[in-house]
Design a protein around this motif. Structure first.
Motif: not given
Length: 202
Positions: A23-25
């Motif tokens: 999700e950080a990407d």
């Protein structure tokens, strides 16, 4: 393929790390696929909202679980920020075949990142997955992608007229293929150096 794995393996190159995306990407994915120049010859139009990138990540994870698509994010080693993706799709264990795809953030065009990432995935496909054949299709106007493919030994095998309707226009496709034995022939020079791993332009 990759029986028992819960994520894609991380692949290393001199300047890049091809890795599982989280999700950080999502912001990096949105930045990549919201650029009309990047999606000019892609299989869908440019994203207009972040929810599309969120759905893409969910689809990437779902398709990996089904073993129908392997999609790495490739990030520069110095900051681990995803600047592109590289995929193996339409994976066939029976026919030992897959379709190659890739996209690179426009801010990093012309630095050899696409060739470096793609060559590593090609190596993984032929070595670790023991594929016999890789395929790709590219718009005949996409000179950068054609240069990457031909530089790695892909052979032009056909031309499909008006295969896609995207971005308000009909687009043709040039079909390329690479066999494992051909890759072996071009990947190692007489001194044993792996040629496709070099980060030459584009």
């Amino acid at each position: 393929m990759l029986i028992g794995a819960t994520t894609l393996p991380t692949l290393e190159t001199p300047r890049l790390r091809l890795r599982w995306m989280t999700e950080a990407d999502v912001p990096a994915l949105f930045e990549l696929f919201s650029d009309p120049e990047v999606t000019r010859y892609w299989s869908w139009s440019a994203y207009t909202e972040g929810a599309q990138a969120e759905k893409l990540l969910r689809d990437i994870h779902k398709c990996f679980a089904e073993r129908s698509l392997f999609q790495w994010g490739f990030a520069r080693r110095e900051d681990d920020r995803v600047v592109g993706t590289c995929t193996l799709s339409e994976l066939s264990g029976q026919h030992r075949r897959a379709v190659l795809g890739y996209a690179l953030n426009r801010a990093h065009w012309g630095q050899g990142y696409a060739r470096e990432a793609v060559s590593r995935v090609v190596e993984f496909g032929f070595s670790a997955l023991e594929l016999h054949r890789l395929e790709a299709d590219v718009d005949p106007r996409n000179a950068g992608s054609i240069k990457v493919l031909e530089g790695l030994g892909f052979q032009r095998e056909g031309y499909q007229r008006e295969r896609y309707f995207l971005n308000g226009e009909v687009q043709d496709a040039v079909l390329y293929g690479l066999l494992r034995r051909e890759w072996s022939a071009v990947s190692v020079d007489s001194g044993g150096t792996s040629v496709p791993r070099s980060p030459d332009s584009p």
